[in-house]
Design a protein around this motif. Structure first.
Motif, short mmCIF file in Angstrom:
data_model
loop_
_atom_site.label_atom_id
_atom_site.label_comp_id
_atom_site.label_asym_id
_atom_site.label_seq_id
_atom_site.Cartn_x
_atom_site.Cartn_y
_atom_site.Cartn_z
N LEU A 1 2.21 18.98 20.61
CA LEU A 1 0.70 18.93 21.54
C LEU A 1 -0.06 17.71 20.84
O LEU A 1 -1.16 16.97 21.91
N ALA A 2 0.21 17.74 19.33
CA ALA A 2 0.06 16.96 18.75
C ALA A 2 -0.31 15.91 19.02
O ALA A 2 -0.92 14.93 19.08
N HIS A 3 1.07 15.67 19.41
CA HIS A 3 1.17 13.95 20.11
C HIS A 3 0.91 14.12 21.56
O HIS A 3 0.66 12.56 21.72
N LEU A 4 0.75 14.87 22.10
CA LEU A 4 0.58 14.97 23.80
C LEU A 4 -1.22 14.54 23.34
O LEU A 4 -1.75 12.86 24.40
N GLN A 5 -1.79 15.06 22.70
CA GLN A 5 -3.50 14.33 21.70
C GLN A 5 -3.59 12.90 21.90
O GLN A 5 -4.88 12.22 22.04
N GLY A 6 -2.75 12.71 21.14
CA GLY A 6 -2.03 11.78 20.65
C GLY A 6 -2.42 10.72 21.03
O GLY A 6 -2.86 9.54 21.31
N VAL A 7 -1.14 10.57 22.60
CA VAL A 7 -1.40 9.50 23.25
C VAL A 7 -2.62 9.34 24.03
O VAL A 7 -3.01 8.66 24.67
N HIS A 8 -3.18 11.10 24.51
CA HIS A 8 -4.21 11.19 25.34
C HIS A 8 -5.35 9.73 24.53
O HIS A 8 -5.87 9.44 24.94
N ASP A 9 -5.67 10.10 23.26
CA ASP A 9 -6.53 9.72 22.64
C ASP A 9 -6.33 7.92 22.51
O ASP A 9 -7.09 7.23 22.59
N LEU A 10 -5.21 7.41 22.06
CA LEU A 10 -4.91 6.37 22.12
C LEU A 10 -5.74 5.38 23.68
O LEU A 10 -5.96 4.55 23.60
N LEU A 11 -5.28 6.38 24.29
CA LEU A 11 -5.43 5.62 26.38
C LEU A 11 -6.97 5.51 26.57
O LEU A 11 -7.66 4.53 26.45
N ARG A 12 -6.86 6.55 25.43
CA ARG A 12 -8.96 6.91 25.97
C ARG A 12 -9.79 5.17 24.81
O ARG A 12 -10.20 5.00 25.38
N ALA A 13 -8.76 5.60 23.91
CA ALA A 13 -9.61 4.14 22.75
C ALA A 13 -9.17 3.01 23.46
O ALA A 13 -9.95 2.33 23.61
N TRP A 14 -8.04 2.57 24.19
CA TRP A 14 -7.78 1.42 25.21
C TRP A 14 -8.91 1.24 26.57
O TRP A 14 -9.15 0.52 27.35
N GLY A 15 -9.40 2.03 26.56
CA GLY A 15 -10.42 2.26 27.71
C GLY A 15 -9.70 2.29 29.19
O GLY A 15 -9.97 2.06 30.01
N CYS A 16 -8.90 2.88 29.20
CA CYS A 16 -7.88 3.79 30.25
C CYS A 16 -8.74 4.38 31.44
O CYS A 16 -9.57 5.50 31.08
N ARG A 17 -8.79 4.66 32.43
CA ARG A 17 -9.37 5.52 33.84
C ARG A 17 -9.19 6.57 33.36
O ARG A 17 -8.07 6.50 32.28
N PRO A 18 -9.26 7.72 33.40
CA PRO A 18 -9.79 9.07 32.93
C PRO A 18 -8.63 9.74 33.61
O PRO A 18 -7.66 10.19 32.90
N GLN A 19 -8.47 9.30 35.09
CA GLN A 19 -6.53 9.84 35.22
C GLN A 19 -5.68 9.57 34.31
O GLN A 19 -4.60 10.46 33.93
N LEU A 20 -5.62 8.61 33.80
CA LEU A 20 -4.39 7.61 33.26
C LEU A 20 -4.00 8.50 32.08
O LEU A 20 -3.28 9.36 30.76
N CYS A 21 -5.19 8.65 31.22
CA CYS A 21 -5.65 9.55 30.30
C CYS A 21 -5.70 11.05 30.63
O CYS A 21 -4.21 11.57 29.73
N ASP A 22 -5.60 11.74 31.43
CA ASP A 22 -5.24 13.06 31.39
C ASP A 22 -3.45 13.16 31.76
O ASP A 22 -2.33 14.42 31.10
N ALA A 23 -2.84 11.49 32.13
CA ALA A 23 -1.92 11.86 32.17
C ALA A 23 -0.87 11.89 30.63
O ALA A 23 -0.15 12.12 30.68
N GLY A 24 -1.52 11.24 30.11
CA GLY A 24 -0.89 11.00 28.67
C GLY A 24 -1.23 12.36 27.73
O GLY A 24 -0.78 12.62 27.25
N LEU A 25 -2.25 13.66 27.71
CA LEU A 25 -2.27 14.83 28.06
C LEU A 25 -1.00 15.46 28.62
O LEU A 25 -0.44 16.39 27.38
N PHE A 26 -0.75 15.05 29.30
CA PHE A 26 0.59 16.31 29.94
C PHE A 26 1.88 15.89 30.21
O PHE A 26 2.70 15.98 30.76
N HIS A 27 1.77 13.80 29.71
CA HIS A 27 2.97 13.36 30.08
C HIS A 27 4.38 13.51 29.79
O HIS A 27 5.12 13.05 30.97
N SER A 28 4.77 14.71 28.88
CA SER A 28 6.30 14.89 29.10
C SER A 28 6.24 16.67 29.05
O SER A 28 7.49 17.06 28.65
N VAL A 29 5.44 17.70 29.74
CA VAL A 29 5.25 18.46 29.25
C VAL A 29 6.33 19.44 30.40
O VAL A 29 6.76 20.41 30.46
N TYR A 30 6.60 17.80 31.82
CA TYR A 30 7.83 18.55 33.21
C TYR A 30 8.97 18.44 31.95
O TYR A 30 10.36 18.67 32.35
#
Length: 186
Positions: free
Chosen positions: A30-59
Motif C-alpha cells: 500500500l505504501a508503494h502504491l500510494q507513493g507511485v500515485h503521489d509521484l504521478l500526481r506531483a508530475w502533473g499526470c492526468r487523474p486516470q494515470l494517477c489512479d493506474a499508479g495507485l493500483f498498478h500491481s494489484v493483479y
C-alpha cells in the motif's frame, strides 16, 4: 473517463484486499502504491494515470507476482478507477518488463511481450503511459534498494526517455544523472 470514487474509497478497497499486509521493497504494498500515485500526481499526470499508479500491481506483475486483487474483480476495479486506468493496470501486470523496455528501442507500432510469451499491441498513448508508470514505479522504490542496484536498467531508461513527458523525463534524468535530451519527447 474520471470516476467519482474518492481516493479514500479506493484506498479502503485496497486495504480490504490486504495490500497493506504485503511486503514490498522494504515497505508494504500500500505504501508503494500510494507513493507511485503521489509521484504521478506531483508530475502533473492526468487523474486516470494517477489512479493506474495507485493500483498498478494489484493483479501481480512479473517482478511482484503476489496479486492482492483477483483478476476476476477487474469489473469492480474498473468501476473504481475507470476503464482507461484499469486497462493500464491490467497491461502493467500482463506485459513483461523486458517487453516494455524493448519497445523503447523498437518504437511504434508497439507490440509488447506478455508474461506468458504472447504479444499484445498497444497504442502510442498506452506506451507513453506504461513508460511513465514504469519510471514512477522504479523511482518510488529506488531509494530503498541497495546502492549497487540503484542504477540498474540505465541503458533501457535512457532510451525510454524519448517517450516520456518532460516532468517524468527530468525526474529520471536527475536520478540517473543523464544528460537532458535537447528535444522534447513526442
Amino acid at each position: 473517463m474520471t470516476t467519482t470514487t474518492s481516493f479514500e474509497d479506493k484506498v479502503a478497497f485496497l486495504q480490504q484486499h490486504g495490500v497493506d499486509e504485503l511486503a514490498h521493497s522494504s515497505a508494504d504494498l500500500l505504501a508503494h502504491l500510494q507513493g507511485v500515485h503521489d509521484l504521478l500526481r506531483a508530475w502533473g499526470c492526468r487523474p486516470q494515470l494517477c489512479d493506474a499508479g495507485l493500483f498498478h500491481s494489484v493483479y501481480g506483475t512479473e517482478i511482484f507476482p503476489t496479486g492482492a486483487v483477483p483478476i476476476e474483480l477487474r469489473p469492480v476495479v474498473r468501476g473504481l478507477i475507470g476503464e482507461d486506468a484499469e486497462t493500464l493496470v491490467h497491461l502493467f501486470g500482463t506485459v513483461s518488463r523486458a517487453g516494455i523496455f524493448d519497445a523503447a528501442f523498437e518504437g511504434a507500432p508497439f507490440l509488447l511481450e506478455t508474461r506468458t510469451g504472447g504479444q499484445v499491441g498497444i497504442t502510442d498513448q498506452q506506451y507513453t503511459d506504461l513508460a511513465v508508470l514504469t519510471v514512477a514505479n522504479w523511482l518510488e522504490q529506488r531509494p530503498r534498494f541497495p546502492e549497487s542496484s540503484r542504477n540498474s536498467r540505465a541503458r533501457e531508461f535512457r532510451t525510454m526517455r524519448q517517450f516520456l513527458p518532460i516532468t517524468p523525463r527530468q525526474a529520471l534524468d536527475e536520478a540517473y544523472r543523464f544528460t537532458p535530451l535537447t528535444q522534447p519527447a513526442t
